[in-house]
Design a protein around this motif. Structure first.
Motif, PDB file in Angstrom:
ATOM      1  N   SER A 188       0.496  -1.160   0.017  1.00 57.39           N
ATOM      2  CA  SER A 188       0.098   0.012  -0.232  1.00 57.39           C
ATOM      3  C   SER A 188       0.840   1.245  -0.360  1.00 57.39           C
ATOM      4  CB  SER A 188      -0.866  -0.028   1.678  1.00 57.39           C
ATOM      5  OG  SER A 188      -0.166   0.518   2.835  1.00 57.39           O
ATOM      6  N   LEU A 189       0.027   2.173  -0.415  1.00 56.76           N
ATOM      7  CA  LEU A 189       0.917   3.875  -0.565  1.00 56.76           C
ATOM      8  C   LEU A 189       1.689   4.208   0.771  1.00 56.76           C
ATOM      9  CD1 LEU A 189       1.276   6.359  -2.095  1.00 56.76           C
ATOM     10  CD2 LEU A 189      -0.498   7.072  -1.174  1.00 56.76           C
ATOM     11  N   ARG A 190       0.328   3.208   2.400  1.00 55.84           N
ATOM     12  CA  ARG A 190       0.909   3.938   3.359  1.00 55.84           C
ATOM     13  C   ARG A 190       1.782   3.542   3.819  1.00 55.84           C
ATOM     14  NH1 ARG A 190      -0.986   2.840   9.473  1.00 55.84           N
ATOM     15  NH2 ARG A 190      -1.317   0.283   8.157  1.00 55.84           N
ATOM     16  N   SER A 191       2.121   2.065   3.310  1.00 50.78           N
ATOM     17  CA  SER A 191       3.454   0.651   4.260  1.00 50.78           C
ATOM     18  C   SER A 191       4.718   1.775   3.259  1.00 50.78           C
ATOM     19  CB  SER A 191       3.262   0.049   3.461  1.00 50.78           C
ATOM     20  OG  SER A 191       3.453   0.262   1.443  1.00 50.78           O
ATOM     21  N   PHE A 192       4.656   2.496   2.108  1.00 46.87           N
ATOM     22  CA  PHE A 192       6.299   3.481   1.969  1.00 46.87           C
ATOM     23  C   PHE A 192       6.420   4.380   2.822  1.00 46.87           C
ATOM     24  CE2 PHE A 192       4.218   3.026  -1.816  1.00 46.87           C
ATOM     25  CZ  PHE A 192       3.887   4.232  -1.923  1.00 46.87           C
ATOM     26  N   PHE A 193       5.324   5.258   3.421  1.00 44.41           N
ATOM     27  CA  PHE A 193       5.104   6.416   3.210  1.00 44.41           C
ATOM     28  C   PHE A 193       5.212   6.667   4.609  1.00 44.41           C
ATOM     29  CE2 PHE A 193       3.769   8.158  -0.519  1.00 44.41           C
ATOM     30  CZ  PHE A 193       4.870   9.299  -0.951  1.00 44.41           C
ATOM     31  N   SER A 194       4.014   5.655   5.565  1.00 43.49           N
ATOM     32  CA  SER A 194       4.186   6.153   7.371  1.00 43.49           C
ATOM     33  C   SER A 194       4.664   4.789   7.953  1.00 43.49           C
ATOM     34  CB  SER A 194       3.197   6.645   7.470  1.00 43.49           C
ATOM     35  OG  SER A 194       2.047   5.986   6.892  1.00 43.49           O
ATOM     36  N   VAL A 195       4.800   3.621   7.327  1.00 41.10           N
ATOM     37  CA  VAL A 195       5.187   2.740   8.430  1.00 41.10           C
ATOM     38  C   VAL A 195       6.437   2.211   8.260  1.00 41.10           C
ATOM     39  CG1 VAL A 195       3.736  -0.446   8.903  1.00 41.10           C
ATOM     40  CG2 VAL A 195       2.686   1.922   7.655  1.00 41.10           C
ATOM     41  N   TYR A 196       7.202   1.524   6.639  1.00 42.29           N
ATOM     42  CA  TYR A 196       8.396   0.878   6.925  1.00 42.29           C
ATOM     43  C   TYR A 196       8.846   1.894   6.355  1.00 42.29           C
ATOM     44  CZ  TYR A 196       4.651  -2.764   8.134  1.00 42.29           C
ATOM     45  OH  TYR A 196       4.025  -3.334   8.693  1.00 42.29           O
ATOM     46  N   GLY A 197       9.503   2.230   6.065  1.00 39.34           N
ATOM     47  CA  GLY A 197      10.176   3.486   5.603  1.00 39.34           C
ATOM     48  C   GLY A 197      11.717   3.850   6.251  1.00 39.34           C
ATOM     49  N   GLU A 198      11.550   2.672   7.541  1.00 32.61           N
ATOM     50  CA  GLU A 198      12.866   3.190   8.369  1.00 32.61           C
ATOM     51  C   GLU A 198      13.198   2.075   9.012  1.00 32.61           C
ATOM     52  OE1 GLU A 198      13.374   7.817   9.055  1.00 32.61           O
ATOM     53  OE2 GLU A 198      11.978   6.922   9.775  1.00 32.61           O
ATOM     54  N   THR A 199      14.328   1.696   9.314  1.00 33.34           N
ATOM     55  CA  THR A 199      14.544   0.968  10.141  1.00 33.34           C
ATOM     56  C   THR A 199      15.226   0.664  11.251  1.00 33.34           C
ATOM     57  OG1 THR A 199      14.289  -1.455   8.267  1.00 33.34           O
ATOM     58  CG2 THR A 199      15.638  -1.652  10.305  1.00 33.34           C
ATOM     59  N   PHE A 200      14.809   0.550  12.774  1.00 28.40           N
ATOM     60  CA  PHE A 200      16.067   0.978  14.163  1.00 28.40           C
ATOM     61  C   PHE A 200      16.456  -0.400  14.185  1.00 28.40           C
ATOM     62  CE2 PHE A 200      11.647   3.717  13.229  1.00 28.40           C
ATOM     63  CZ  PHE A 200      12.761   4.636  12.556  1.00 28.40           C
ATOM     64  N   ILE A 201      17.502  -0.280  14.552  1.00 34.77           N
ATOM     65  CA  ILE A 201      18.423  -1.426  14.746  1.00 34.77           C
ATOM     66  C   ILE A 201      19.125  -0.460  16.595  1.00 34.77           C
ATOM     67  CG2 ILE A 201      20.627  -2.614  14.201  1.00 34.77           C
ATOM     68  CD1 ILE A 201      19.760  -2.038  11.407  1.00 34.77           C
ATOM     69  N   VAL A 202      18.455  -0.776  17.536  1.00 34.38           N
ATOM     70  CA  VAL A 202      19.347  -0.569  18.951  1.00 34.38           C
ATOM     71  C   VAL A 202      20.192  -1.893  19.354  1.00 34.38           C
ATOM     72  CG1 VAL A 202      19.020  -0.172  21.113  1.00 34.38           C
ATOM     73  CG2 VAL A 202      17.186   0.311  19.619  1.00 34.38           C
ATOM     74  N   TYR A 203      21.352  -0.934  19.279  1.00 31.55           N
ATOM     75  CA  TYR A 203      22.706  -2.348  20.535  1.00 31.55           C
ATOM     76  C   TYR A 203      23.326  -1.068  20.998  1.00 31.55           C
ATOM     77  CZ  TYR A 203      26.323   1.062  16.887  1.00 31.55           C
ATOM     78  OH  TYR A 203      26.840   1.769  16.672  1.00 31.55           O
ATOM     79  N   ASN A 204      24.446  -1.929  21.642  1.00 31.20           N
ATOM     80  CA  ASN A 204      25.389  -1.276  22.676  1.00 31.20           C
ATOM     81  C   ASN A 204      26.894  -1.211  22.532  1.00 31.20           C
ATOM     82  OD1 ASN A 204      27.372   0.118  25.092  1.00 31.20           O
ATOM     83  ND2 ASN A 204      25.615  -0.784  25.999  1.00 31.20           N
TER      84      ASN A 204
END
Length: 225
Positions: free
Chosen positions: A57-73
């Motif tokens: 969907s349009l929403r998928s790449f405009f507001s939902v899955y456009g970024e990935t967040f990877i947390v680490y120390n």
């Protein structure tokens, strides 16, 4: 009806309802998710994550899955991006540019730098469009002597193929439990593999039980209880 059987019936009924909702209303589909945990002889643990996500969907790449967040120390972990690219609808591949990798404080602890050196790598996916597939593969290596993990197999989009693999160093044993599923691991040469097919997307309805009560939840550790 016995209380335990009643609970299983309710969980199954809710899962069925959510599956029907997911079929009708999903924005994207994970063609593949693969988590691989490797315990090395030197005690370090490598966690490799790979996802292949098709946008619908349009929403998928405009507001939902456009970024990935990877947390680490970085105090005891290192992050390596193995692959990051987008396969466009026409089959062409667009590699994520260097300036699309942004390191910042985790959004969940914006004011906690004085207590922790946690970092968050933000991967901004590019060349997104209808029918495109995001591919991201990264590895986090941890300096630790033990592996303990709990994975609830529940995503915000359906998953066609979901693999969890644990590779142990010689002489180690894995203690594991899988809830809400009868799937058994395939064990070969101290390697454990669980492979799930066609998992439904999660539902955000507030009245539903906790995710770990509805979806397959895998717990494993190398610690001897």
């Amino acid at each position: 009806m016995h209380k335990t059987n009643m609970k299983k019936y309710i969980v199954a009924l809710v899962a069925l309802v959510m599956t029907n909702i997911a079929v009708a209303q999903h924005d994207a589909n994970f063609n593949k998710i693969k988590r691989t945990y490797t315990v090395n002889d030197d005690g370090t643990v490598e966690y490799n994550y790979r996802k292949e996500l098709k946008l619908i969907s349009l929403r998928s790449f405009f507001s939902v899955y456009g970024e990935t967040f990877i947390v680490y120390n970085p105090d005891f972990q290192s992050l390596r991006i193995n692959e990051s690219y987008t396969v466009r609808k026409d089959g062409s591949r667009v590699t994520t540019p260097n300036n699309a990798f942004v390191e910042q404080l985790p959004s969940t602890c914006t004011n906690c730098e004085r207590y922790s050196r946690m970092k968050e790598m933000v991967v901004v996916h590019t060349a997104l469009e209808y029918g495109a597939t995001i591919v991201l593969d990264y590895t986090i290596t941890s300096n630790t002597n033990n592996l303990s993990e709990t994975i609830t197999l529940a995503e915000s989009a359906p998953v066609t193929d979901y693999e969890v693999i644990v590779k142990l160093a010689g002489g180690q044993k894995l203690y594991h439990e899988l809830k809400n599923s009868e799937l058994k691991p395939i064990i070969t040469n101290n390697t454990y593999k669980w492979q799930f097919k066609n998992l439904p997307q999660t539902s955000g309805e507030y009245y539903l039980p906790a995710a770990e009560d509805l979806y397959p939840t895998l717990c494993f550790t190398t610690k001897n209880h």
